[in-house]
Design an enzyme around this catalytic site. Sequence first.
Site, PDB file in Angstrom:
ATOM      1  N   ASP A   1       0.799  -1.223   0.000  1.00 22.21           N
ATOM      2  CA  ASP A   1       0.000   0.000   0.000  1.00 22.21           C
ATOM      3  C   ASP A   1       0.836   1.279   0.000  1.00 22.21           C
ATOM      4  O   ASP A   1       0.292   2.373   0.085  1.00 22.21           O
ATOM      5  CB  ASP A   1      -0.975   0.030   1.187  1.00 22.21           C
ATOM      6  CG  ASP A   1      -2.178   0.940   0.926  1.00 22.21           C
ATOM      7  OD1 ASP A   1      -2.655   0.970  -0.222  1.00 22.21           O
ATOM      8  OD2 ASP A   1      -2.600   1.646   1.850  1.00 22.21           O
TER       9      ASP A   1
ATOM     10  N   HIS B   1      -5.982  29.900   5.227  1.00 20.10           N
ATOM     11  CA  HIS B   1      -7.097  30.073   6.166  1.00 20.10           C
ATOM     12  C   HIS B   1      -6.849  31.205   7.157  1.00 20.10           C
ATOM     13  O   HIS B   1      -7.791  31.878   7.575  1.00 20.10           O
ATOM     14  CB  HIS B   1      -7.344  28.757   6.911  1.00 20.10           C
ATOM     15  CG  HIS B   1      -8.535  28.793   7.820  1.00 20.10           C
ATOM     16  ND1 HIS B   1      -9.824  28.967   7.362  1.00 20.10           N
ATOM     17  CD2 HIS B   1      -8.630  28.687   9.169  1.00 20.10           C
ATOM     18  CE1 HIS B   1     -10.667  28.951   8.390  1.00 20.10           C
ATOM     19  NE2 HIS B   1      -9.970  28.798   9.489  1.00 20.10           N
TER      20      HIS B   1
ATOM     21  N   ASP C   1     -17.601  35.835  10.049  1.00 17.71           N
ATOM     22  CA  ASP C   1     -16.998  36.016  11.370  1.00 17.71           C
ATOM     23  C   ASP C   1     -16.010  37.174  11.317  1.00 17.71           C
ATOM     24  O   ASP C   1     -15.648  37.676  10.246  1.00 17.71           O
ATOM     25  CB  ASP C   1     -16.312  34.730  11.850  1.00 17.71           C
ATOM     26  CG  ASP C   1     -15.306  34.200  10.840  1.00 17.71           C
ATOM     27  OD1 ASP C   1     -14.479  34.985  10.347  1.00 17.71           O
ATOM     28  OD2 ASP C   1     -15.346  32.990  10.532  1.00 17.71           O
TER      29      ASP C   1
ATOM     30  N   LYS D   1     -19.451  35.271  15.480  1.00 22.33           N
ATOM     31  CA  LYS D   1     -19.552  33.804  15.454  1.00 22.33           C
ATOM     32  C   LYS D   1     -18.835  33.167  16.630  1.00 22.33           C
ATOM     33  O   LYS D   1     -17.768  33.617  17.042  1.00 22.33           O
ATOM     34  CB  LYS D   1     -18.960  33.263  14.144  1.00 22.33           C
ATOM     35  CG  LYS D   1     -19.100  31.746  13.994  1.00 22.33           C
ATOM     36  CD  LYS D   1     -18.538  31.255  12.681  1.00 22.33           C
ATOM     37  CE  LYS D   1     -17.047  31.060  12.715  1.00 22.33           C
ATOM     38  NZ  LYS D   1     -16.542  30.386  11.507  1.00 22.33           N
TER      39      LYS D   1
ATOM     40  N   ASP E   1     -16.588  34.183   2.233  1.00 24.60           N
ATOM     41  CA  ASP E   1     -15.776  33.371   3.139  1.00 24.60           C
ATOM     42  C   ASP E   1     -14.583  32.838   2.367  1.00 24.60           C
ATOM     43  O   ASP E   1     -14.588  32.820   1.127  1.00 24.60           O
ATOM     44  CB  ASP E   1     -16.601  32.219   3.716  1.00 24.60           C
ATOM     45  CG  ASP E   1     -16.121  31.798   5.105  1.00 24.60           C
ATOM     46  OD1 ASP E   1     -15.032  32.254   5.520  1.00 24.60           O
ATOM     47  OD2 ASP E   1     -16.830  31.022   5.772  1.00 24.60           O
TER      48      ASP E   1
END
Length: 314
Positions: free
Chosen positions: A38, A130, A169, A192, A218
């Site tokens: 694998d 992010h 937020d 938020k 967002d």
Amino acid sequence: MRDIAVFSGSAHPELAAEVCAHLGVPLSPARVSRFANDCLEVQLQANCRERDVFLVQPLVTPVQENLVELLLMCDAARGASASRVTVVMSHYAYARSDKKDAPRISIGGRLVADLLVASGADRVLALTLHSPQVHGFFSVPVDHLHALRELAEHFRGYDLSNTTVVSPDLGNAKEAAAFARLLGARVAAGAKQRFADDRVSISSVIGDVADRDVIVLDDEIAKGSTVLELLDRLRELGARSIRVACTHGLFAAGALKRLSEQPDVLEIVCTNTVPIPAEQRTDKLTVLSIAPALAEAMRRIHNGESVSALFDAP
């Protein structure tokens, strides 16, 4: 363009092919195989010696498979004597693991950054991380692009005289304010509180949205719980129309279907930083291409030109 080689992993070959079309270079082949135990094996099937190598691979589902594949690609390019290895990561999934907000918790964003550098990455080209601190997790140069201009160009086709851009937020409010400036619109933000990955509460919206055309902005939409919660507040406050925009349309666990079923959501706009299967798309979805911006950034990196200058022009 000479002395450049672009390879794609398995995550988003369509984006890599589109980037290469804009660059005017071929997409070099790569072979990914799996041993009986694998384990993955990667072979870059084009010459890399003393070439500027770009590896296009967003970290999307299955994230761990695509991450290991990217690490092996970096190692293969370094072992093949590439003059420089640049990881083109249109989506960095581990950027959400960016702080220690609970006891004995891992900070995956920093760990994966270290792994990429250890595997041979000399530079990273990222898009809409992010949070800003993720940029600092890397010990190699990071060129951080955003898709606000592409999104703004799309929305300029509408009447924006009564528009408010709403961030779900306060953490994304700075990006929403920059987007609102591009559109000449007002800005608002939700208050938020997050209780779990898919459970949030937005107690209020700071700013004027009553009887206004709202664009919810967002950085990414995964399960869509934050946007759905925000929609409830916007309805209570009397928003006239609602459109939803994001850079990374992850749309996990049927989020796109749930958002499309909201009767007052007129449109959902995202970019092609991550692949969106055709069977999941709806009539309300508009996908913008980020390939021209990535290609131009790669050209500038290769030629030693300013990448930040991409954001200077109106």
